[in-house]
Design an enzyme around this catalytic site. Structure first.
Site, short mmCIF file in Angstrom:
data_model
loop_
_atom_site.label_atom_id
_atom_site.label_comp_id
_atom_site.label_asym_id
_atom_site.label_seq_id
_atom_site.Cartn_x
_atom_site.Cartn_y
_atom_site.Cartn_z
N HIS A 1 -2.63 6.51 4.47
CA HIS A 1 -1.19 6.55 4.67
C HIS A 1 -0.63 7.87 4.16
O HIS A 1 -1.04 8.37 3.11
CB HIS A 1 -0.51 5.41 3.88
CG HIS A 1 -0.70 4.05 4.46
ND1 HIS A 1 -1.42 3.81 5.61
CD2 HIS A 1 -0.27 2.83 4.02
CE1 HIS A 1 -1.41 2.51 5.86
NE2 HIS A 1 -0.71 1.90 4.91
N CYS B 1 0.82 -1.22 0.00
CA CYS B 1 0.00 0.00 0.00
C CYS B 1 0.85 1.27 0.00
O CYS B 1 0.55 2.24 -0.72
CB CYS B 1 -0.95 0.01 1.19
SG CYS B 1 -0.21 -0.48 2.75
#
Length: 344
Positions: free
Chosen positions: A242, A130
């Site tokens: 993130h 990710c």
């Protein structure tokens, strides 16, 4: 004729996102089948305005399935992806099991879509980590323009990257702190509520963690093996999204204004970069969004041809589920796969 799509790991965070995104983007599927382990049989999941019942991965017949989106962890992928692929199904796997296999393409469609054709060797396509996915979306157009030599990245990764257990632990610890209860750490090595943990995945012999190694290895495979990259990966008390602080050294001169203009027109990127309070993106605002957001673009005077920037994205979407669906769309749009004929 539309495709038949199976989603393995359909009850997890990413599996549910896969189902949502397939419906949101109107992927040409005649049938979508949610699969998971035996303990989840009969559990209900949403697919658009439909409610689907989860079936057992271990006993499911894949003979008429066209595409399998898999988000069930490395052990499950290693066992099942080759078996499913052998039945003529293209498996798009979200785990790390096949990312570094030379016969398996590692794909971010905005970056290296042409490499998707390599799936025929094993009928498996790998989704990157990710944190890597959002990074290379931002790096690709800049690399094309000025040639990247070196990247230094520090990540601020949300607890959803550790699955539902990570999200539950942050919630439970936060509630315990406010109610003067006992703070228990099970998923993470230290308390995550109101804290930071500079440790994601296992430690390696050189002192880096596996997560940090993944970012280096995957950026080289997806973008350019000549790029040097060093990472420090940190878990933060954020539920979804993130963030990355990135310093880039280029072969050719490139100004912040030039980079801003390049990124504004790049696929998958959205620039939010006003030099004023609030003129940047945060993970809270990126949650639920598809774009990779770039803010704080500025020149780094400590190296020749250097830039610094801030990159934010929803790790469950672009970092996992959305990227997998985009790969499936790439296969369909390029006519690299055709739907199997259904029995009369």
């Amino acid at each position: 004729m539309g495709f038949k799509v199976a989603v393995v790991g359909a009850t997890g965070n990413v599996g549910r996102e896969m189902l949502d995104i397939l419906a949101e983007r109107a992927f040409p599927a005649d049938e979508v089948v949610p699969l998971a382990s035996r303990r989840s049989i009969g559990q209900e999941v949403s697919y658009g305005d439909k409610t689907l019942k989860v079936k057992d991965l271990a006993t499911y017949d894949f003979s008429d399935v066209d595409i399998c989106l898999m988000s069930a962890g490395g052990d499950v992928a290693r066992e099942w992806a080759p078996k499913i692929g052998a039945q003529g199904v293209v498996v798009i796997d979200n785990s790390s099991a096949f990312r570094y296999d030379a016969d398996v393409p590692l794909i971010v469609p905005e970056v290296n879509a042409d490499a998707v054709a390599g799936f025929t060797k094993r009928n498996i396509i790998a989704n990157p980590n990710c944190s890597t996915a959002q990074l290379v979306v931002a790096l690709k157009p800049l690399h094309d323009a000025a040639g990247i030599k070196r990247v230094v990245v520090s990540t601020y990764q949300s607890v959803s990257g550790a699955g539902k257990e990570g999200m539950d632990e942050l919630f439970d610890q936060t509630r315990a702190i406010f109610s003067a209860g006992e703070v228990k750490s099970n998923k993470f090595t230290k308390r995550i509520a109101f804290n930071l943990i500079p440790h994601i995945d296992v430690f390696m012999e050189d002192g880096f963690t596996k997560e940090e190694w993944k970012m280096t290895a995957e950026t080289k495979k997806i973008l350019d093996p000549k790029i040097k990259l060093t990472a420090t990966c940190v878990r933060v008390p954020v539920f979804i999204g993130h963030s990355e602080a990135v310093n880039i050294e280029f072969e050719k001169p490139i100004t912040a204004d030039e980079a801003r203009d390049i990124l504004r027109s790049a696929p998958g990127c959205l620039v939010v970069d006003k030099r004023e309070p609030g003129g940047y993106m945060t993970p809270h605002e990126a949650a639920g969004e598809d774009a990779t957001y770039i803010s704080r673009i500025r020149e780094d005077g400590t190296v020749e041809n250097g830039l610094a920037m801030w990159i934010v994205s929803d790790n469950l979407r672009k970092g996992a589920a959305l990227n997998a669906v985009q790969i499936a769309e790439c296969l369909a749009n390029r006519k690299l796969i055709t739907a199997k004929k259904k029995a009369a």
